[in-house]
Motif scaffolding. Structure first.
Motif, mmCIF file in Angstrom:
data_model
loop_
_atom_site.group_PDB
_atom_site.id
_atom_site.type_symbol
_atom_site.label_atom_id
_atom_site.label_comp_id
_atom_site.label_asym_id
_atom_site.label_seq_id
_atom_site.Cartn_x
_atom_site.Cartn_y
_atom_site.Cartn_z
ATOM 1 N N LEU A 30 22.036 -21.900 -23.870
ATOM 2 C CA LEU A 30 23.419 -22.156 -23.493
ATOM 3 C C LEU A 30 23.701 -21.574 -22.119
ATOM 4 C CD1 LEU A 30 23.506 -21.137 -26.809
ATOM 5 C CD2 LEU A 30 25.723 -22.222 -26.500
ATOM 6 N N ASN A 31 24.620 -22.201 -21.414
ATOM 7 C CA ASN A 31 25.112 -21.649 -20.160
ATOM 8 C C ASN A 31 26.145 -20.573 -20.474
ATOM 9 O OD1 ASN A 31 23.674 -23.457 -18.334
ATOM 10 N ND2 ASN A 31 25.017 -25.048 -19.131
ATOM 11 N N LEU A 32 26.061 -19.467 -19.761
ATOM 12 C CA LEU A 32 26.954 -18.335 -19.978
ATOM 13 C C LEU A 32 27.793 -18.143 -18.722
ATOM 14 C CD1 LEU A 32 27.582 -16.009 -21.992
ATOM 15 C CD2 LEU A 32 25.798 -14.673 -20.845
ATOM 16 N N ALA A 33 29.115 -18.203 -18.880
ATOM 17 C CA ALA A 33 29.996 -18.137 -17.712
ATOM 18 C C ALA A 33 31.102 -17.121 -17.933
ATOM 19 C CB ALA A 33 30.603 -19.512 -17.426
ATOM 20 N N LYS A 34 31.481 -16.478 -16.837
ATOM 21 C CA LYS A 34 32.540 -15.486 -16.876
ATOM 22 C C LYS A 34 33.859 -16.134 -16.492
ATOM 23 C CE LYS A 34 32.642 -10.525 -16.061
ATOM 24 N NZ LYS A 34 31.980 -9.395 -15.349
ATOM 25 N N SER A 35 34.905 -15.810 -17.254
ATOM 26 C CA SER A 35 36.236 -16.356 -17.006
ATOM 27 C C SER A 35 36.961 -15.518 -15.958
ATOM 28 C CB SER A 35 37.049 -16.376 -18.306
ATOM 29 O OG SER A 35 36.355 -17.063 -19.320
ATOM 30 N N PRO A 36 38.019 -16.049 -15.357
ATOM 31 C CA PRO A 36 38.789 -15.282 -14.366
ATOM 32 C C PRO A 36 39.330 -13.963 -14.904
ATOM 33 C CG PRO A 36 39.362 -17.599 -14.254
ATOM 34 C CD PRO A 36 38.494 -17.442 -15.460
ATOM 35 N N ASP A 37 39.568 -13.903 -16.222
ATOM 36 C CA ASP A 37 40.087 -12.671 -16.823
ATOM 37 C C ASP A 37 38.967 -11.733 -17.265
ATOM 38 O OD1 ASP A 37 39.036 -14.090 -18.896
ATOM 39 O OD2 ASP A 37 40.816 -14.008 -20.168
ATOM 40 N N ASN A 38 37.731 -11.984 -16.760
ATOM 41 C CA ASN A 38 36.547 -11.184 -17.072
ATOM 42 C C ASN A 38 36.059 -11.378 -18.499
ATOM 43 O OD1 ASN A 38 36.177 -10.001 -14.510
ATOM 44 N ND2 ASN A 38 37.772 -8.480 -14.944
ATOM 45 N N GLY A 39 36.578 -12.416 -19.159
ATOM 46 C CA GLY A 39 36.037 -12.780 -20.456
ATOM 47 C C GLY A 39 34.823 -13.681 -20.280
ATOM 48 N N TYR A 40 34.261 -14.164 -21.371
ATOM 49 C CA TYR A 40 33.081 -15.021 -21.308
ATOM 50 C C TYR A 40 33.291 -16.270 -22.151
ATOM 51 C CZ TYR A 40 29.787 -11.941 -18.865
ATOM 52 O OH TYR A 40 29.125 -11.200 -17.912
ATOM 53 N N HIS A 41 32.626 -17.357 -21.746
ATOM 54 C CA HIS A 41 32.546 -18.536 -22.585
ATOM 55 C C HIS A 41 31.170 -19.174 -22.390
ATOM 56 C CE1 HIS A 41 33.875 -20.282 -18.722
ATOM 57 N NE2 HIS A 41 33.236 -21.382 -19.112
ATOM 58 N N LEU A 253 29.821 -16.829 -31.518
ATOM 59 C CA LEU A 253 29.245 -15.883 -30.578
ATOM 60 C C LEU A 253 30.347 -14.929 -30.124
ATOM 61 C CD1 LEU A 253 26.596 -15.191 -29.048
ATOM 62 C CD2 LEU A 253 27.458 -16.584 -27.165
ATOM 63 N N MET A 254 30.092 -13.635 -30.239
ATOM 64 C CA MET A 254 31.079 -12.617 -29.919
ATOM 65 C C MET A 254 30.602 -11.794 -28.722
ATOM 66 S SD MET A 254 32.923 -13.361 -32.633
ATOM 67 C CE MET A 254 34.138 -12.049 -32.759
ATOM 68 N N TYR A 255 31.556 -11.191 -27.992
ATOM 69 C CA TYR A 255 31.181 -10.310 -26.883
ATOM 70 C C TYR A 255 32.079 -9.081 -26.854
ATOM 71 C CZ TYR A 255 35.181 -11.807 -24.025
ATOM 72 O OH TYR A 255 36.442 -12.051 -23.547
ATOM 73 N N LEU A 256 31.551 -8.027 -26.243
ATOM 74 C CA LEU A 256 32.282 -6.767 -26.140
ATOM 75 C C LEU A 256 31.948 -6.113 -24.811
ATOM 76 C CD1 LEU A 256 33.987 -4.499 -27.737
ATOM 77 C CD2 LEU A 256 31.750 -3.450 -28.112
ATOM 78 N N VAL A 257 32.977 -5.701 -24.082
ATOM 79 C CA VAL A 257 32.796 -4.949 -22.839
ATOM 80 C C VAL A 257 33.025 -3.473 -23.159
ATOM 81 C CG1 VAL A 257 33.558 -4.605 -20.467
ATOM 82 C CG2 VAL A 257 33.639 -6.896 -21.484
ATOM 83 N N PRO A 258 31.976 -2.655 -23.202
ATOM 84 C CA PRO A 258 32.153 -1.237 -23.553
ATOM 85 C C PRO A 258 33.136 -0.548 -22.614
ATOM 86 C CG PRO A 258 29.834 -1.821 -23.558
ATOM 87 C CD PRO A 258 30.573 -2.978 -22.950
ATOM 88 N N GLY A 259 34.103 0.129 -23.187
ATOM 89 C CA GLY A 259 35.096 0.819 -22.384
ATOM 90 C C GLY A 259 36.196 -0.080 -21.873
ATOM 91 N N GLY A 260 36.010 -1.402 -21.971
ATOM 92 C CA GLY A 260 36.997 -2.334 -21.446
ATOM 93 C C GLY A 260 37.830 -3.015 -22.512
ATOM 94 N N GLN A 261 37.325 -3.015 -23.755
ATOM 95 C CA GLN A 261 38.067 -3.625 -24.847
ATOM 96 C C GLN A 261 37.716 -2.909 -26.144
ATOM 97 O OE1 GLN A 261 35.925 -7.433 -24.065
ATOM 98 N NE2 GLN A 261 35.639 -7.551 -26.266
ATOM 99 N N ALA A 262 38.658 -2.899 -27.063
ATOM 100 C CA ALA A 262 38.478 -2.128 -28.301
ATOM 101 C C ALA A 262 37.772 -2.922 -29.389
ATOM 102 C CB ALA A 262 39.837 -1.651 -28.802
#
Length: 297
Positions: A30-41, A253-262
């Motif tokens: 899959l292609n992995l892309a970062k969103s403007p809000d620093n999220g991923y899709h 598919l889930m993601y987590l930014v350590p220190g950036g989201q709970a």
């Protein structure tokens, strides 16, 4: 003598269950892309294991050039070998064709060798880490004194973290192939071991039946850091170059930014691609592609 026989029987049973659990799996890119809000899709899923429909295509590892190393067992066969898949040309070829099963391929940082977990010929309960020259030639064990290895990761260019099978549980160890010394880190860990190559190791600690955590170990640190609780007893994860963690929860598919989201956030429901039961995964060195494995159950 009786105790030795019982220990051997338990080890055999655990390995038989481990091997029999390796049923049909499919590999996707899959292609992995970062969103403007620093999220991923993710988007544009591609089926990579068309050459092995109904077989076992698992444990992906990205090379620096974007190709993928995988462990492959053809449908209706009993032999696992290491294959190289080209994501650009979609061509694939076997790298090993030995008399023993090989799993968990990883390209060493020098680029001269790739390493695998290998079952030694004639002894199905003897699993060691071997290394093979990339350009072909003789291969060798780098853990000849440790024969109960399930999984591993390179902590540094010369030291390993190894998951040792021990009855119904396991032990996570540090091991130096150079001086043959080992040190226990902990027990009850998941099968995914991810190293930053600088001495830090990330793994899942199965703290209890209810709580599983991603943790970070570094020999120079005084404590083991807790990164986050895993979603729904997930044990397979990958880490993007920017430090973002990815895990699967059934078809999501889930993601987590350590220190950036709970909490873990969803970056894609992959059921639209026919992907369910996400397991093993890997992220390309440039962070733009994600390879994942889907199992039948």
């Amino acid at each position: 003598m009786l105790r030795q026989i019982l220990v051997l029987l338990v080890f055999v049973l655990v390995n038989v269950q481990w091997i029999s659990a390796q049923g049909e799996t499919s590999l996707y890119l899959l292609n992995l892309a970062k969103s403007p809000d620093n999220g991923y899709h993710v988007y544009g899923a591609k089926f990579l294991s068309g050459f092995n429909r109904g077989g076992y295509t698992n444990q992906p590892f990205f090379t620096p050039t974007g190709d993928i190393l995988v462990s492959v067992r053809k449908a209706n066969e009993a032999q696992n070998d290491i294959w190289l898949l080209s994501t650009a040309t979609k061509k694939c070829r076997p790298l090993t064709k030995t008399l023993a099963n090989e799993y968990s391929p990883q390209l060493q940082s020098t680029g001269d060798y790739y390493s695998v977990v290998r079952q030694v010929e004639g002894d199905p309960i003897n699993q060691q880490v071997f290394r093979f020259p990339v350009r072909g030639g003789s291969y060798e064990s780098i853990t000849p004194d440790i024969k109960d290895i399930g999984y591993y990761a390179w902590l540094t260019t010369s030291d390993l973290a190894i998951y040792r099978i021990e009855g119904e549980t396991n032990r996570l160890m540090m091991y130096s192939p150079i001086n043959k010394k080992s040190k226990q880190i902990t027990s009850s860990v998941g099968r995914t071991l991810v190293s930053d190559g600088l001495g830090s190791l990330y793994y899942v600690h199965k703290f209890s039946e209810t709580y599983w955590y991603i943790k970070k170990f570094n020999e120079k640190a005084t404590v083991i850091d807790v990164i986050a609780e895993t979603p729904a007893k997930s044990e397979d994860f990958a880490i993007a170059p920017d430090g973002t963690f990815f895990m699967g929860k059934d078809q999501k598919l889930m993601y987590l930014v350590p220190g950036g989201q709970a909490t873990w956030k969803e970056c894609g429901d992959l059921s639209m691609y026919g992907i369910h039961h996400i397991s093993r995964m890997a992220i390309s060195k440039d962070g733009k592609q994600l390879a994942l494995v889907a199992t039948k159950e």
